[in-house]
Design a protein around this motif. Structure first.
Motif, PDB file in Angstrom:
ATOM      1  N   LEU A  62      15.092   9.427   5.380  1.00 55.11           N
ATOM      2  CA  LEU A  62      14.771   8.305   4.495  1.00 55.11           C
ATOM      3  C   LEU A  62      13.333   7.854   4.697  1.00 55.11           C
ATOM      4  O   LEU A  62      12.624   7.563   3.733  1.00 55.11           O
ATOM      5  N   TRP A  63      12.909   7.805   5.954  1.00 54.89           N
ATOM      6  CA  TRP A  63      11.524   7.419   6.281  1.00 54.89           C
ATOM      7  C   TRP A  63      10.553   8.413   5.651  1.00 54.89           C
ATOM      8  O   TRP A  63       9.568   8.031   5.036  1.00 54.89           O
ATOM      9  N   TRP A  64      10.826   9.708   5.794  1.00 52.89           N
ATOM     10  CA  TRP A  64       9.976  10.751   5.233  1.00 52.89           C
ATOM     11  C   TRP A  64       9.931  10.636   3.709  1.00 52.89           C
ATOM     12  O   TRP A  64       8.861  10.714   3.096  1.00 52.89           O
ATOM     13  N   LEU A  65      11.101  10.422   3.100  1.00 56.37           N
ATOM     14  CA  LEU A  65      11.180  10.304   1.646  1.00 56.37           C
ATOM     15  C   LEU A  65      10.371   9.116   1.148  1.00 56.37           C
ATOM     16  O   LEU A  65       9.669   9.205   0.140  1.00 56.37           O
ATOM     17  N   ARG A  66      10.452   7.993   1.880  1.00 58.31           N
ATOM     18  CA  ARG A  66       9.691   6.805   1.470  1.00 58.31           C
ATOM     19  C   ARG A  66       8.188   7.096   1.439  1.00 58.31           C
ATOM     20  O   ARG A  66       7.487   6.724   0.495  1.00 58.31           O
ATOM     21  N   TRP A  67       7.683   7.769   2.475  1.00 54.81           N
ATOM     22  CA  TRP A  67       6.246   8.036   2.513  1.00 54.81           C
ATOM     23  C   TRP A  67       5.843   9.081   1.488  1.00 54.81           C
ATOM     24  O   TRP A  67       4.754   8.990   0.901  1.00 54.81           O
ATOM     25  N   LYS A  68       6.704  10.052   1.223  1.00 57.38           N
ATOM     26  CA  LYS A  68       6.398  11.049   0.195  1.00 57.38           C
ATOM     27  C   LYS A  68       6.399  10.409  -1.197  1.00 57.38           C
ATOM     28  O   LYS A  68       5.513  10.664  -2.014  1.00 57.38           O
ATOM     29  N   LEU A  69       7.411   9.575  -1.486  1.00 62.07           N
ATOM     30  CA  LEU A  69       7.445   8.879  -2.772  1.00 62.07           C
ATOM     31  C   LEU A  69       6.279   7.904  -2.893  1.00 62.07           C
ATOM     32  O   LEU A  69       5.710   7.740  -3.968  1.00 62.07           O
ATOM     33  N   ALA A  71       3.346   8.282  -1.621  1.00 69.32           N
ATOM     34  CA  ALA A  71       2.158   9.060  -1.963  1.00 69.32           C
ATOM     35  C   ALA A  71       2.194   9.498  -3.422  1.00 69.32           C
ATOM     36  O   ALA A  71       1.189   9.404  -4.140  1.00 69.32           O
ATOM     37  N   LEU A  72       3.362   9.939  -3.872  1.00 67.70           N
ATOM     38  CA  LEU A  72       3.509  10.395  -5.252  1.00 67.70           C
ATOM     39  C   LEU A  72       3.270   9.264  -6.263  1.00 67.70           C
ATOM     40  O   LEU A  72       2.604   9.452  -7.287  1.00 67.70           O
ATOM     41  N   LEU A  73       3.810   8.080  -5.963  1.00 65.09           N
ATOM     42  CA  LEU A  73       3.703   6.941  -6.879  1.00 65.09           C
ATOM     43  C   LEU A  73       2.485   6.062  -6.618  1.00 65.09           C
ATOM     44  O   LEU A  73       2.277   5.076  -7.319  1.00 65.09           O
ATOM     45  N   GLY A  74       1.719   6.410  -5.613  1.00 65.22           N
ATOM     46  CA  GLY A  74       0.528   5.638  -5.296  1.00 65.22           C
ATOM     47  C   GLY A  74       0.828   4.255  -4.737  1.00 65.22           C
ATOM     48  O   GLY A  74       0.071   3.305  -4.963  1.00 65.22           O
ATOM     49  N   LEU A  75       1.926   4.137  -3.971  1.00 63.44           N
ATOM     50  CA  LEU A  75       2.311   2.822  -3.445  1.00 63.44           C
ATOM     51  C   LEU A  75       1.457   2.372  -2.270  1.00 63.44           C
ATOM     52  O   LEU A  75       1.352   1.171  -2.001  1.00 63.44           O
ATOM     53  N   ASP A  76       0.850   3.310  -1.572  1.00 71.35           N
ATOM     54  CA  ASP A  76       0.175   2.988  -0.323  1.00 71.35           C
ATOM     55  C   ASP A  76      -1.326   3.257  -0.364  1.00 71.35           C
ATOM     56  O   ASP A  76      -1.951   3.480   0.674  1.00 71.35           O
ATOM     57  N   ARG A  77      -1.907   3.204  -1.542  1.00 66.56           N
ATOM     58  CA  ARG A  77      -3.346   3.426  -1.657  1.00 66.56           C
ATOM     59  C   ARG A  77      -4.122   2.302  -0.981  1.00 66.56           C
ATOM     60  O   ARG A  77      -3.669   1.157  -0.952  1.00 66.56           O
ATOM     61  N   HIS A  78      -5.283   2.636  -0.447  1.00 65.20           N
ATOM     62  CA  HIS A  78      -6.125   1.626   0.197  1.00 65.20           C
ATOM     63  C   HIS A  78      -6.433   0.481  -0.769  1.00 65.20           C
ATOM     64  O   HIS A  78      -6.493  -0.689  -0.368  1.00 65.20           O
ATOM     65  N   ALA A  79      -6.577   0.794  -2.035  1.00 63.57           N
ATOM     66  CA  ALA A  79      -6.903  -0.235  -3.031  1.00 63.57           C
ATOM     67  C   ALA A  79      -5.783  -1.255  -3.210  1.00 63.57           C
ATOM     68  O   ALA A  79      -6.005  -2.331  -3.768  1.00 63.57           O
ATOM     69  N   ASP A  80      -4.591  -0.949  -2.724  1.00 64.12           N
ATOM     70  CA  ASP A  80      -3.461  -1.869  -2.825  1.00 64.12           C
ATOM     71  C   ASP A  80      -3.122  -2.523  -1.488  1.00 64.12           C
ATOM     72  O   ASP A  80      -2.127  -3.223  -1.367  1.00 64.12           O
ATOM     73  N   GLY A  81      -3.955  -2.284  -0.480  1.00 63.59           N
ATOM     74  CA  GLY A  81      -3.656  -2.767   0.861  1.00 63.59           C
ATOM     75  C   GLY A  81      -4.362  -4.054   1.231  1.00 63.59           C
ATOM     76  O   GLY A  81      -4.846  -4.809   0.373  1.00 63.59           O
ATOM     77  N   LEU A  82      -4.433  -4.277   2.545  1.00 63.28           N
ATOM     78  CA  LEU A  82      -5.072  -5.478   3.084  1.00 63.28           C
ATOM     79  C   LEU A  82      -6.563  -5.471   2.781  1.00 63.28           C
ATOM     80  O   LEU A  82      -7.213  -4.427   2.837  1.00 63.28           O
ATOM     81  N   ASP A  83      -7.073  -6.643   2.472  1.00 63.04           N
ATOM     82  CA  ASP A  83      -8.489  -6.847   2.155  1.00 63.04           C
ATOM     83  C   ASP A  83      -8.935  -6.059   0.924  1.00 63.04           C
ATOM     84  O   ASP A  83     -10.124  -5.860   0.709  1.00 63.04           O
ATOM     85  N   ALA A  84      -7.971  -5.610   0.129  1.00 64.81           N
ATOM     86  CA  ALA A  84      -8.255  -4.962  -1.144  1.00 64.81           C
ATOM     87  C   ALA A  84      -7.461  -5.705  -2.225  1.00 64.81           C
ATOM     88  O   ALA A  84      -7.967  -6.615  -2.867  1.00 64.81           O
ATOM     89  N   ARG A  85      -6.168  -5.362  -2.363  1.00 60.67           N
ATOM     90  CA  ARG A  85      -5.333  -6.091  -3.317  1.00 60.67           C
ATOM     91  C   ARG A  85      -5.020  -7.498  -2.815  1.00 60.67           C
ATOM     92  O   ARG A  85      -4.970  -8.451  -3.588  1.00 60.67           O
ATOM     93  N   VAL A  86      -4.780  -7.628  -1.519  1.00 58.47           N
ATOM     94  CA  VAL A  86      -4.487  -8.938  -0.932  1.00 58.47           C
ATOM     95  C   VAL A  86      -5.427  -9.210   0.233  1.00 58.47           C
ATOM     96  O   VAL A  86      -5.856  -8.289   0.928  1.00 58.47           O
ATOM     97  N   GLN A  87      -5.723 -10.483   0.430  1.00 54.58           N
ATOM     98  CA  GLN A  87      -6.535 -10.899   1.566  1.00 54.58           C
ATOM     99  C   GLN A  87      -5.672 -10.913   2.821  1.00 54.58           C
ATOM    100  O   GLN A  87      -4.536 -11.386   2.793  1.00 54.58           O
ATOM    101  N   SER A  88      -6.205 -10.406   3.906  1.00 55.50           N
ATOM    102  CA  SER A  88      -5.469 -10.422   5.165  1.00 55.50           C
ATOM    103  C   SER A  88      -5.199 -11.860   5.596  1.00 55.50           C
ATOM    104  O   SER A  88      -5.996 -12.765   5.348  1.00 55.50           O
ATOM    105  N   LEU A  89      -4.081 -12.059   6.249  1.00 53.65           N
ATOM    106  CA  LEU A  89      -3.750 -13.369   6.804  1.00 53.65           C
ATOM    107  C   LEU A  89      -4.653 -13.741   7.974  1.00 53.65           C
ATOM    108  O   LEU A  89      -4.624 -14.883   8.434  1.00 53.65           O
ATOM    109  N   ARG A  90      -5.461 -12.813   8.455  1.00 47.08           N
ATOM    110  CA  ARG A  90      -6.426 -13.136   9.514  1.00 47.08           C
ATOM    111  C   ARG A  90      -7.292 -14.322   9.114  1.00 47.08           C
ATOM    112  O   ARG A  90      -7.672 -15.129   9.954  1.00 47.08           O
ATOM    113  N   ASP A  91      -7.596 -14.428   7.835  1.00 44.40           N
ATOM    114  CA  ASP A  91      -8.464 -15.506   7.369  1.00 44.40           C
ATOM    115  C   ASP A  91      -7.816 -16.879   7.496  1.00 44.40           C
ATOM    116  O   ASP A  91      -8.499 -17.895   7.408  1.00 44.40           O
TER     117      ASP A  91
END
Length: 196
Positions: A62-69, A71-91
């Protein structure tokens, strides 16, 4: 074991002031019995755990499938991550904790980014296309004279898609991922920590 939300909300955790706009998704008692000074050991054990190695075959699949999906669906792109799509809570952290967070070295194996560790609590965050999440760890009395770890998961879904995604994966988290994760942590804890 899953706990009532009040096991987290009734405590005076720092995270309440840092992430008041996040929804409390889950609270779990960790199978990590110990004494009152066990939080540093808990953090060390969990940082050195390897879920992909320790988990059962269904959980690893299941873990492997989540990361493969992802990547396929673009869920984990840097542009959607911290300090890109959302501001880090560090601030939102006090200056001393923000400096510690900025200086912390990220573990390559973990998808989470360190946020803070103070007293008997600590937090890490993650963001992707579906949500901005916080993993909160704490060390609490177990009600029987001992202490144990506690985990809370807080989320801010990314719109309708994020809300649907979180609802869709909930059964898998409860039936496969969390049980496997807790068993893995229990084994690691038993090997690393003396019993109270």
């Amino acid at each position: 074991m899953r706990l009532a939300n009040s096991a987290h909300t009734d405590q005076p955790w720092l995270i309440h002031g840092i992430a008041p706009d996040f929804r409390l998704e889950d609270v779990w008692a960790l199978p990590t019995p110990g004494g009152p000074d066990g939080f540093a050991t808990l953090v060390a054990v969990l940082e050195n755990s390897d879920f992909e190695k320790d988990a059962s075959l269904p959980a690893r699949a299941l873990w492997w499938l989540r990361w493969k999906l992802g990547a396929l669906l673009g869920l984990d792109r840097h542009a959607d991550g911290l300090d890109a799509r959302v501001q880090s809570l560090r601030d939102r952290l006090p200056a001393d904790l923000r400096a510690a967070a900025d200086a912390h070295t990220k573990e390559d194996r973990s998808p989470f980014t360190f946020l803070y560790q103070v007293g008997d609590e600590g937090a890490a965050e993650i963001a992707n296309r579906t949500m901005h999440g916080v993993l909160h760890l704490s060390w609490v009395p177990d009600g029987e004279g001992g202490w144990r770890g506690q985990m809370a998961v807080l989320v801010k879904p990314n719109g309708r898609f994020g809300t649907l995604y979180m609802a869709a994966i909930k059964p898998f988290r409860y039936l496969i991922v969390y049980p496997a994760l807790l068993r893995s942590w229990e084994r690691r804890w038993s090997a690393a920590s003396p019993q109270p």
